[in-house]
Design an enzyme around this catalytic site. Structure first.
Site, mmCIF file in Angstrom:
data_model
loop_
_atom_site.group_PDB
_atom_site.id
_atom_site.type_symbol
_atom_site.label_atom_id
_atom_site.label_comp_id
_atom_site.label_asym_id
_atom_site.label_seq_id
_atom_site.Cartn_x
_atom_site.Cartn_y
_atom_site.Cartn_z
ATOM 1 N N LYS A 42 7.550 -15.989 6.578
ATOM 2 C CA LYS A 42 6.667 -16.404 7.678
ATOM 3 C C LYS A 42 5.414 -17.123 7.218
ATOM 4 O O LYS A 42 4.769 -17.798 8.004
ATOM 5 C CB LYS A 42 6.340 -15.234 8.597
ATOM 6 C CG LYS A 42 5.406 -14.181 8.105
ATOM 7 C CD LYS A 42 5.137 -13.192 9.247
ATOM 8 C CE LYS A 42 4.467 -11.946 8.731
ATOM 9 N NZ LYS A 42 4.238 -10.956 9.778
ATOM 10 N N ARG A 314 0.343 10.717 -6.014
ATOM 11 C CA ARG A 314 -0.616 9.901 -5.266
ATOM 12 C C ARG A 314 -1.040 10.546 -3.940
ATOM 13 O O ARG A 314 -2.208 10.496 -3.555
ATOM 14 C CB ARG A 314 0.066 8.558 -4.994
ATOM 15 C CG ARG A 314 -0.857 7.482 -4.584
ATOM 16 C CD ARG A 314 -0.099 6.189 -4.508
ATOM 17 N NE ARG A 314 0.036 5.568 -5.802
ATOM 18 C CZ ARG A 314 0.721 4.453 -6.023
ATOM 19 N NH1 ARG A 314 1.353 3.866 -5.024
ATOM 20 N NH2 ARG A 314 0.781 3.928 -7.208
HETATM 21 P P1 FAD Z 1 6.957 -7.958 0.341
HETATM 22 O O1 FAD Z 1 6.623 -8.255 -1.054
HETATM 23 O O2 FAD Z 1 5.882 -7.396 1.172
HETATM 24 O O3 FAD Z 1 7.490 -9.274 1.023
HETATM 25 C C1 FAD Z 1 7.795 -9.305 2.397
HETATM 26 C C2 FAD Z 1 8.025 -10.727 2.798
HETATM 27 O O4 FAD Z 1 8.519 -10.794 4.122
HETATM 28 C C3 FAD Z 1 6.772 -11.586 2.785
HETATM 29 O O5 FAD Z 1 7.097 -12.811 2.200
HETATM 30 C C4 FAD Z 1 6.429 -11.751 4.250
HETATM 31 O O6 FAD Z 1 5.727 -12.930 4.529
HETATM 32 C C5 FAD Z 1 7.831 -11.813 4.838
HETATM 33 N N1 FAD Z 1 7.901 -11.500 6.252
HETATM 34 C C6 FAD Z 1 7.397 -10.428 6.902
HETATM 35 N N2 FAD Z 1 7.686 -10.502 8.217
HETATM 36 C C7 FAD Z 1 8.402 -11.638 8.390
HETATM 37 C C8 FAD Z 1 8.972 -12.286 9.519
HETATM 38 N N3 FAD Z 1 8.864 -11.778 10.761
HETATM 39 N N4 FAD Z 1 9.638 -13.446 9.345
HETATM 40 C C9 FAD Z 1 9.742 -13.997 8.117
HETATM 41 N N5 FAD Z 1 9.200 -13.447 7.015
HETATM 42 C C10 FAD Z 1 8.547 -12.272 7.153
HETATM 43 N N6 FAD Z 1 4.636 -1.469 -6.199
HETATM 44 C C11 FAD Z 1 5.063 -1.262 -7.469
HETATM 45 O O7 FAD Z 1 6.214 -0.909 -7.689
HETATM 46 N N7 FAD Z 1 4.200 -1.486 -8.502
HETATM 47 C C12 FAD Z 1 2.913 -1.887 -8.334
HETATM 48 O O8 FAD Z 1 2.185 -2.087 -9.295
HETATM 49 C C13 FAD Z 1 2.454 -2.082 -6.997
HETATM 50 N N8 FAD Z 1 1.178 -2.466 -6.758
HETATM 51 C C14 FAD Z 1 0.807 -2.780 -5.473
HETATM 52 C C15 FAD Z 1 -0.474 -3.283 -5.249
HETATM 53 C C16 FAD Z 1 -0.840 -3.694 -3.975
HETATM 54 C C17 FAD Z 1 -2.224 -4.239 -3.724
HETATM 55 C C18 FAD Z 1 0.091 -3.584 -2.904
HETATM 56 C C19 FAD Z 1 -0.273 -4.029 -1.535
HETATM 57 C C20 FAD Z 1 1.349 -3.052 -3.124
HETATM 58 C C21 FAD Z 1 1.709 -2.640 -4.409
HETATM 59 N N9 FAD Z 1 2.972 -2.108 -4.668
HETATM 60 C C22 FAD Z 1 3.376 -1.887 -5.946
HETATM 61 C C23 FAD Z 1 3.960 -2.006 -3.592
HETATM 62 C C24 FAD Z 1 4.890 -3.208 -3.703
HETATM 63 O O9 FAD Z 1 4.134 -4.334 -4.037
HETATM 64 C C25 FAD Z 1 5.634 -3.482 -2.415
HETATM 65 O O10 FAD Z 1 6.153 -2.308 -1.875
HETATM 66 C C26 FAD Z 1 6.782 -4.444 -2.721
HETATM 67 O O11 FAD Z 1 6.252 -5.602 -3.323
HETATM 68 C C27 FAD Z 1 7.522 -4.798 -1.465
HETATM 69 O O12 FAD Z 1 8.375 -5.859 -1.745
HETATM 70 P P2 FAD Z 1 9.271 -6.467 -0.597
HETATM 71 O O13 FAD Z 1 10.048 -7.578 -1.200
HETATM 72 O O14 FAD Z 1 9.993 -5.396 0.088
HETATM 73 O O15 FAD Z 1 8.202 -6.987 0.467
HETATM 74 C C1 SIN Z 2 2.124 1.141 -6.958
HETATM 75 O O1 SIN Z 2 1.805 0.986 -5.797
HETATM 76 O O2 SIN Z 2 3.249 1.533 -7.288
HETATM 77 C C2 SIN Z 2 1.170 0.903 -8.083
HETATM 78 C C3 SIN Z 2 -0.109 0.447 -7.562
HETATM 79 C C4 SIN Z 2 -1.109 0.603 -8.642
HETATM 80 O O3 SIN Z 2 -1.153 -0.252 -9.522
HETATM 81 O O4 SIN Z 2 -1.846 1.600 -8.588
#
Ligand code: FAD
Ligand code: SIN
Length: 598
Positions: A42, A314
């Site tokens: 999106k 956590r």
């Molecule tokens: P996302 O990476 O959130 O991607 C979702 C995608 O879907 C995005 O591109 C979004 O634009 C798209 N989207 C959403 N709705 C729509 C729609 N209606 N139509 C089209 N596209 C849409 N996890 C770890 O394992 N290690 C870490 O170190 C870690 N650090 C983190 C630090 C932060 C600040 C945050 C916020 C999270 C962290 N997490 C970490 C958690 C982890 O990053 C996420 O849970 C993981 O990246 C999710 O991946 P995903 O591919 O499921 O979704």
């Molecule tokens: C995580 O969400 O898994 C890690 C985030 C962090 O770096 O503390």
């Protein structure tokens, strides 16, 4: 309706929604296996939770830390999950991690290297050994996403994949009970795309809460789309709050405040932890390197709450911060992260080398963490619950797969183990593609038999008045009711019958369904959400609605309602779901992780 983008003829056609780690990786694997893929996202390709990930990816590889094993990773995951994980899914996650780390590397992702030439392994809370792969120090998500995006763009240049950025999925299309396409908004117009199957990889829902580590795209879209299509969801009461989000003191207060605890502590609610503006998560890896938490009196308090202190799971650390602040009479205040001890132990310059991005961003916020304590407070971070899938990424609706944060595979239980989320997106994103292309028999017949105990597709009907005019649906976009301003901080009371707005929803959720919950607060939240539901009808997508924000608002409201209903249903405390009226889960019962340090 516009013409749909062309799939290549006579090959399996997969629609992937979302460009985080799950969507990008799955798209690449599908394309490289000969499928025709259209990837919708999106925003821009890099707008995702993935991009912001800091700590890294957990995995036990060929050269683990001394004494570390896959069995230990499994055990730590189950333990952090408070006994609520699906053991088979956890086994898959931890065993297959090495396969997908290698897969990532094939697509150009590189991890930081230690002095001995092997991967540098970080330690995070509730891991019994250092096993967190990281990149660019604390820029793991951005490095991984950039590598995957480069690979996707290369395949686009070769005509192997169609990319649609700025394409917001608004509804799943069903034919004879099977998902066979998606409706989406792009350039202000509605479009339809048909395929053989669809993989939801839309990430999380941090925007449900006023204080979150998540970027703006995390609006629960995928969950809402799946629910409307009849998919089962589960574990929605479990939302993880990260303990250490930077609290910027002295900033204008906009967000919600945790309710019900100020009175107990005899304090006034005049702050909201200072969590405003651009969120800055301070990685758990910093505590893994030795940082400790202290209160305003300079006292290290986590030792009084859990044997593993700052390295407790956590949920425990976030809850302990909230309980400690309430005890101190400052329930919406913050505590401090002391990273100075790391620099003292490991020498000057260590923090800047190990955490370059954080060092810069914390300095930008006005703190030199080699000398200053850094104010921090919990913020909504990760949704353990989601769309129920089996081990092959299949939801309960044929043709619909889900992977990543939107899915509920059961690996995260009631509280996710740090750095297991990126890994989940990889392992189960790949498994979904394998299932789509080659079938699979892990869990019964195609399209069904999820291993979790799902909630039935929720009954979303509301008993309240349904006869309101469309102009009343989003009144805060125009004018608020008298006495209730759209940006009001008055989250504590709904006596004024606040009208629905995204801001009001987020304040409500932080105030009544946050780190500390009770039956009373949740019931109040449910009443307000029901009232808004009767006006907004988030269970349906209005025909022809081309307002992208309106779609997100509906999705957030639907997600909040489901979360609160699940939280009310679970009367005992478990993992990240803590109820003051049933506090007895007693995390102290969780055995201490026996730490293996290298
Ligand atoms: P996302 O990476 O959130 O991607 C979702 C995608 O879907 C995005 O591109 C979004 O634009 C798209 N989207 C959403 N709705 C729509 C729609 N209606 N139509 C089209 N596209 C849409 N996890 C770890 O394992 N290690 C870490 O170190 C870690 N650090 C983190 C630090 C932060 C600040 C945050 C916020 C999270 C962290 N997490 C970490 C958690 C982890 O990053 C996420 O849970 C993981 O990246 C999710 O991946 P995903 O591919 O499921 O979704
Ligand atoms: C995580 O969400 O898994 C890690 C985030 C962090 O770096 O503390």
């Amino acid at each position: 309706m516009s013409r749909e983008p062309a799939f290549r003829p006579r090959v399996p056609r997969l629609i992937v929604v979302g460009s985080g780690i799950a969507g990008l990786y799955a798209s690449l694997l599908a394309v490289d296996s000969g499928a025709s893929v259209v990837l919708l996202t999106k925003g821009e390709l890099n707008e995702s939770n993935t991009w912001y990930a800091q700590g890294g990816i957990s995995a036990v590889l060929d050269r683990p830390a001394p004494g570390d094993t896959i069995a230990a990773h499994v055990q730590d995951t189950l333990q952090a999950g408070a006994g609520h994980c699906d053991a088979a899914a956890v086994q898959v996650l931890c065993t297959e991690a090495r396969h997908d780390i290698a897969g990532l590397q094939r697509f150009g992702a590189h991890f930081d290297i230690a002095g001995d030439g092997g991967p540098a392994l970080g330690l995070e809370a509730a891991h019994s050994a250092p096993r967190i792969l990281h990149a660019g120090g604390d820029a793991t998500g951005a490095r991984i996403a950039a590598a995957l995006i480069r690979s996707v763009l290369a395949r686009q240049a070769d005509g192997k994949i169609t990319l649609l950025s700025g394409a917001q999925a608004t509804a799943l299309r069903l034919s004879s009970g099977r998902v066979d396409g998606v409706e989406y908004l792009r350039d202000g117009r509605q479009h339809t795309l048909m395929g053989d199957a669809l993989l939801l990889a839309t990430g999380g829902a941090g925007q449900v809460f006023a204080q979150t580590t998540n970027p703006a795209v995390a609006t629960a879209d995928g969950l809402a789309l799946a629910v409307r299509a009849g998919a089962a969801v589960a574990d929605l009461e479990f939302f993880q709050f990260h303990p250490t989000c930077l609290a910027q003191e002295g900033r204008v207060q906009e967000g919600g405040v945790q309710e019900g605890w100020a009175e107990e502590a005899g304090a006034t609610r005049d702050t909201n932890n200072g969590l405003n503006g651009e969120p800055l998560l301070i990685s758990e890896a910093v505590r893994g390197e030795g940082a400790v938490l202290v209160d305003a009196g300079g006292r290290r308090f986590m030792t009084a709450y859990h044997r593993d202190a700052e390295l407790a799971p956590r949920d425990v650390v976030s809850r302990s911060i909230a309980l400690h602040l309430a005890k101190l009479g400052d329930p919406n205040g913050h505590v401090y992260l002391d990273a100075r001890v790391i620099e003292q132990a490991k020498g000057p310059g260590f923090l800047a080398r190990r955490f370059p991005t954080l060092t810069r961003r914390i300095l930008d916020a006005g703190f030199d963490w080699t000398r200053d304590l850094v104010p921090v407070a919990p913020a909504a971070h990760y949704w353990m619950g989601g769309v129920v899938t089996d081990l092959l990424g299949r939801t309960t609706v044929p043709g619909l797969y889900a992977a990543g944060e939107v899915a509920c595979t059961g690996v995260q239980g009631a509280n996710r183990l740090a750095s297991n989320s990126l890994l989940e997106g990889l392992v189960f994103g790949r498994r979904a593609v394998e299932s789509f292309l080659f079938g699979g028999s892990d869990w019964g017949a195609p399209g069904g038999a999820p291993p979790r105990t799902p909630h039935d597709p929720p009954n979303l009907a509301s008993s309240a008045d349904e006869g309101l005019a469309p102009s009343e649906l989003f009144p805060s976009n125009t004018a608020a009711e008298p006495g209730v301003s759209a940006g009001s901080t008055a989250a504590s009371s709904d006596g004024g019958k606040e009208v629905f707005s995204r801001e009001a929803l987020r304040r409500l959720m932080t105030a009544k369904a946050g780190v500390l919950r009770s039956g009373k607060l949740l019931t109040e939240a449910a009443e307000t959400l029901d009232r808004w539901t009767a006006v907004v009808h988030p269970d349906a997508v209005p025909a022809g609605n081309a307002d992208p924000v309106g779609h997100e608002d509906r999705n957030l409201l639907l997600a909040a309602r489901l979360l609160v209903a699940a939280a009310l249903d679970r009367t005992e405390s478990l993992g990240a779901h803590y109820r003051s009226d049933e506090p007895e889960e007693a995390y102290a019962l969780r055995p201490k992780a026996s730490l293996v340090r290298d």
